[in-house]
Every structure is written in C-alpha cells, then in structure tokens.
Design a protein around this motif. Structure first.
Motif, PDB file in Angstrom:
ATOM      1  N   UNK A  88       0.829  -1.219   0.000  1.00  0.00           N
ATOM      2  CA  UNK A  88       0.000   0.000   0.000  1.00  0.00           C
ATOM      3  C   UNK A  88       0.859   1.262   0.000  1.00  0.00           C
ATOM      4  N   UNK A  89       1.940   1.255   0.766  1.00  0.00           N
ATOM      5  CA  UNK A  89       2.820   2.433   0.808  1.00  0.00           C
ATOM      6  C   UNK A  89       3.577   2.614  -0.505  1.00  0.00           C
ATOM      7  N   UNK A  90       3.985   1.513  -1.100  1.00  0.00           N
ATOM      8  CA  UNK A  90       4.680   1.585  -2.392  1.00  0.00           C
ATOM      9  C   UNK A  90       3.784   2.141  -3.485  1.00  0.00           C
ATOM     10  N   UNK A  91       2.478   1.909  -3.356  1.00  0.00           N
ATOM     11  CA  UNK A  91       1.539   2.327  -4.397  1.00  0.00           C
ATOM     12  C   UNK A  91       0.777   3.612  -4.073  1.00  0.00           C
ATOM     13  N   UNK A  92       1.049   4.177  -2.911  1.00  0.00           N
ATOM     14  CA  UNK A  92       0.387   5.435  -2.527  1.00  0.00           C
ATOM     15  C   UNK A  92       0.923   6.577  -3.379  1.00  0.00           C
ATOM     16  N   UNK A  93       0.020   7.366  -3.911  1.00  0.00           N
ATOM     17  CA  UNK A  93       0.429   8.461  -4.810  1.00  0.00           C
ATOM     18  C   UNK A  93       0.479   9.813  -4.098  1.00  0.00           C
ATOM     19  N   UNK A  94      -0.145   9.918  -2.930  1.00  0.00           N
ATOM     20  CA  UNK A  94      -0.153  11.177  -2.186  1.00  0.00           C
ATOM     21  C   UNK A  94       0.140  10.903  -0.708  1.00  0.00           C
ATOM     22  N   UNK A  95       0.453  11.970   0.027  1.00  0.00           N
ATOM     23  CA  UNK A  95       0.665  11.831   1.471  1.00  0.00           C
ATOM     24  C   UNK A  95      -0.609  11.339   2.163  1.00  0.00           C
ATOM     25  N   UNK A  96      -1.750  11.815   1.680  1.00  0.00           N
ATOM     26  CA  UNK A  96      -3.029  11.385   2.277  1.00  0.00           C
ATOM     27  C   UNK A  96      -3.216   9.867   2.120  1.00  0.00           C
ATOM     28  N   UNK A  97      -2.849   9.352   0.955  1.00  0.00           N
ATOM     29  CA  UNK A  97      -2.961   7.904   0.729  1.00  0.00           C
ATOM     30  C   UNK A  97      -2.000   7.133   1.637  1.00  0.00           C
ATOM     31  N   UNK A  98      -0.830   7.710   1.869  1.00  0.00           N
ATOM     32  CA  UNK A  98       0.131   7.075   2.792  1.00  0.00           C
ATOM     33  C   UNK A  98      -0.445   7.029   4.206  1.00  0.00           C
ATOM     34  N   UNK A  99      -1.012   8.165   4.633  1.00  0.00           N
ATOM     35  CA  UNK A  99      -1.590   8.236   5.983  1.00  0.00           C
ATOM     36  C   UNK A  99      -2.750   7.255   6.111  1.00  0.00           C
ATOM     37  N   UNK A 100      -3.554   7.155   5.065  1.00  0.00           N
ATOM     38  CA  UNK A 100      -4.669   6.193   5.092  1.00  0.00           C
ATOM     39  C   UNK A 100      -4.145   4.766   5.240  1.00  0.00           C
ATOM     40  N   UNK A 101      -3.105   4.426   4.484  1.00  0.00           N
ATOM     41  CA  UNK A 101      -2.527   3.076   4.568  1.00  0.00           C
ATOM     42  C   UNK A 101      -1.991   2.805   5.974  1.00  0.00           C
ATOM     43  N   UNK A 102      -1.275   3.772   6.538  1.00  0.00           N
ATOM     44  CA  UNK A 102      -0.665   3.605   7.862  1.00  0.00           C
ATOM     45  C   UNK A 102      -1.727   3.431   8.947  1.00  0.00           C
ATOM     46  N   UNK A 103      -2.754   4.275   8.911  1.00  0.00           N
ATOM     47  CA  UNK A 103      -3.772   4.223   9.964  1.00  0.00           C
ATOM     48  C   UNK A 103      -4.724   3.045   9.799  1.00  0.00           C
ATOM     49  N   UNK A 104      -5.037   2.704   8.564  1.00  0.00           N
ATOM     50  CA  UNK A 104      -5.889   1.534   8.322  1.00  0.00           C
ATOM     51  C   UNK A 104      -5.168   0.261   8.781  1.00  0.00           C
ATOM     52  N   UNK A 105      -3.880   0.179   8.492  1.00  0.00           N
ATOM     53  CA  UNK A 105      -3.093  -0.980   8.932  1.00  0.00           C
ATOM     54  C   UNK A 105      -2.936  -0.992  10.459  1.00  0.00           C
ATOM     55  N   UNK A 106      -2.948   0.196  11.067  1.00  0.00           N
ATOM     56  CA  UNK A 106      -2.886   0.268  12.531  1.00  0.00           C
ATOM     57  C   UNK A 106      -4.135  -0.370  13.146  1.00  0.00           C
ATOM     58  N   UNK A 107      -5.288  -0.044  12.576  1.00  0.00           N
ATOM     59  CA  UNK A 107      -6.537  -0.656  13.056  1.00  0.00           C
ATOM     60  C   UNK A 107      -6.438  -2.175  12.930  1.00  0.00           C
ATOM     61  N   UNK A 108      -5.945  -2.639  11.799  1.00  0.00           N
ATOM     62  CA  UNK A 108      -5.816  -4.086  11.564  1.00  0.00           C
ATOM     63  C   UNK A 108      -4.832  -4.721  12.561  1.00  0.00           C
ATOM     64  N   UNK A 109      -3.738  -4.024  12.848  1.00  0.00           N
ATOM     65  CA  UNK A 109      -2.741  -4.536  13.797  1.00  0.00           C
ATOM     66  C   UNK A 109      -3.361  -4.713  15.181  1.00  0.00           C
ATOM     67  N   UNK A 110      -4.127  -3.708  15.606  1.00  0.00           N
ATOM     68  CA  UNK A 110      -4.741  -3.789  16.933  1.00  0.00           C
ATOM     69  C   UNK A 110      -5.805  -4.873  17.000  1.00  0.00           C
ATOM     70  N   UNK A 111      -6.436  -5.163  15.873  1.00  0.00           N
ATOM     71  CA  UNK A 111      -7.409  -6.276  15.835  1.00  0.00           C
ATOM     72  C   UNK A 111      -6.695  -7.633  15.917  1.00  0.00           C
TER      73      UNK A 111
END
Length: 231
Positions: free
Chosen positions: A132-155
């Motif tokens: 997801x980070x390799x394919x993110x085209x904007x900073x917003x997409x990077x932040x979305x990938x990081x935070x979405x994966x954070x939710x998944x990690x905590x689950x």
C-alpha cells in the motif's frame, strides 16, 4: 530525499521521544507526568514515588527509539518483535514473543487473531502495508494506509500485552520512513482514538491523522529554525 528526517534536529528527536513515551504510556494508564518522563529519558534522573512498572514503561522507549531511527524502511515480523522486546523489557518475560494464549480487547466485541495464526497473519500484514505504501500516490494515501493498517494490527493483537504501544511505534516508524511528520496520538484524545479503532471509522481517522501530521510538521520546523538561529 527524506526532507522531514533531514529537518529533525537532535533536540526535536529528544522532544519526540519524550512525547511519544509520555502519551503512548498514558493512554495505557501510566500516571507519570511529562516532567517525570523528561527526567527519566533525558536527564537519567528517577523521580521519587513512582512504581517500578511505570518507570520501565517510560524508560524502555529509549532503546525502542534508537532502533526506530536506524531501522530499515520496510517493517518485518522481526522488527515488530524487536520493538515489542524493547518496549516490554523488564515488564513481561515473553517480551518479543507472540502470544501463546488467546487475548481480548477491553470493551470490544472484536475477536482477536488466534495465537497459532498470528505469525502468518503478521507476515501478511507487513506485506500489505509495504504494498500500500509503495503504491500510494499522495501523502493522504500514505496516511490512510498507515492508519488503516494500525486498526488491523490492533485487531490482530499479536502480543500478550503492549499491543497499543507497539502499534503506535509502528505508526511513527512508517511516517518517518515515508517522509511524513510522525503522527502522535495525544493522551487527551484517547476517547476519540479508541472510538476510531473500535468503529473502524477510517475516513475520520485519516482526517484526524492529517491534522496531527500537519501540527507535527510545524513543530519540526520550529526546532529546525531554532537551531539555525543558534548557529
């Protein structure tokens, strides 16, 4: 070129270390003040009247941060285990090891990943984040990938304890390696943070993450300018 990291002065890194340790442990119930945290991490002074546990919860960030600053960009299973090993040193005998017993998240109906599945699921998690980070085209997409994966990690909740602290370190890791200012979850907004995790409201979480990242960018700039003026 990682402009964010290049602008990070030594004083800012100390500042980030102290705030990351203070806010992340406070979210988990640590009662030490920001002043106590500065004493422990920056001045190697142990204020009186604290428990051994609270002391180590804060002190452990020193080693974890040293690892974070020199670690590779890509997060691996071994790196996650090493973050946990340092964060939970002197707190748990199984620090750095995935859980052996099924755990539960307080106040949540979410069933965490079964212990025997954790190694495979974490490997997938690492690969998904990298993709997801390799394919993110904007900073917003990077932040979305990081935070979405954070939710998944905590689950997944891969460890017996220390999942929140490890997960929030991984947020800082990904931000710094992706040329973003670190996203620090403030203890004062624990309720909002927990709500985003349990409701999986990624849209609002990302909006908040962008605000926090922008605030941190300003802080980096202030420390950077301060150093320039002092030269």
């Amino acid at each position: 070129m990682n402009i964010i990291v290049e602008k990070m002065t030594n004083e800012y890194i100390d500042d980030l270390l102290v705030r990351a340790a203070h806010h992340s442990t406070a979210i988990e119930g640590n009662t030490l003040t920001l002043g106590d945290t500065i004493s422990i991490l920056i001045h190697n002074y142990i204020p009186k009247g604290m428990t051994e546990r609270e002391y180590y919860e804060v002190k452990n960030y020193k080693k974890a941060f040293e690892l974070l600053l020199k670690a590779d960009r890509v997060i691996s299973t071994d790196l996650i285990k090493n973050y946990h090993r340092y964060i939970m040193e002197n707190l748990r005998e199984d620090n750095g090891e995935f859980k052996k017993i099924q755990n539960i998240i307080l106040g949540s109906v979410i069933e965490t990943t079964k212990p025997y599945l954790v190694p495979t699921v974490i490997e997938d998690w690492c690969q998904n984040l990298e993709y997801r980070l390799n394919n993110a085209k904007t900073d917003e997409e990077k932040i979305e990938a990081i935070l979405d994966q954070h939710i998944k990690f905590e689950k997944i909740h891969p460890f017996g304890d220390g999942n929140g602290r490890t997960g929030r370190l991984l947020i800082i890791h990904s931000c710094l390696k992706e040329n973003l200012a670190p996203i620090l979850i403030p203890k004062e907004e624990k309720g909002k943070y927990i709500n985003f995790l349990t409701s999986e409201n990624i849209k609002e979480f990302v909006k908040w993450g962008i605000e926090l990242e922008n605030k941190e960018k300003e802080r980096i700039e202030l420390f950077h300018n301060k150093e320039k003026e002092e030269k």
